[in-house]
Design an enzyme around this catalytic site. Structure first.
Site: not given
Length: 174
Positions: A15, A28, A36-38, A121-122, A125
């Site tokens: 992404i 978060n 992760g993505v964050d 969220s996958t 989370y």
């Protein structure tokens, strides 16, 4: 308004490399970076992102905030905080749906033409991927039926299972 099915596309890949007007960060509550993505978005955007995020004073679950994209190809980052999966009995579905709606409301407010969503969220989370894909598709489709922007929404998947679940959700919603 009838929805042009070409307005929702699946993209398998990273992404942070997408050349779209905005990418969505599965953040978060602190908005100060994480895994992760964050974490990937914060690393790719550079240290200025952290400074702007500090000024936002966090974000409640189910809400969204917007920042500049800094060093990313995307002009904007929309940060949304998805729910932690607790078995589905604590409003997780509605909170996840709200993440998509609130992100899309920011798209409309900022006249954003193209947006890329991760599978919110996958990851850490723990939200079930198939269930999350159905929520994502339904919320995006509902918004696109009523709004001209975004012109295109990308659902970004990071692995084959995630892509399969998103494709199935899209096929089932036709």
């Amino acid at each position: 308004m009838k929805l042009d099915p070409g307005r929702i596309k699946i993209f398998e890949g990273d992404i942070v490399k997408m050349e779209v007007d905005a990418i969505v960060n599965a953040a978060n509550n602190s908005l100060l970076g994480g895994g992760g993505v964050d974490g990937a978005i914060h690393r790719a955007a550079g240290p200025e992102l952290l400074e702007e995020c500090k000024s936002l004073n966090g974000c409640p679950t189910g809400e969204a905030r917007i920042t500049s994209g800094y060093l990313l190809p995307a002009k904007y980052i929309i940060h949304t905080v998805g729910p932690v999966w607790k078995g589905g009995k604590e409003g997780e579905d509605e909170l996840l749906a709200s993440c998509y709606r609130k992100s899309l409301e920011l798209v409309r407010e900022h006249s954003i033409k193209t947006i890329a969503f991760p599978a919110i969220s996958t990851g850490a989370y723990g939200f079930p991927s198939e269930r999350a894909a159905g929520i994502a598709v339904s919320q995006i489709k509902e918004f696109l039926r009523k709004n001209e922007l975004p012109e295109t929404a990308f659902l970004v998947c990071y692995n084959k299972d995630s892509c399969k679940n998103i494709k199935n959700a899209l096929d089932e919603s036709l």
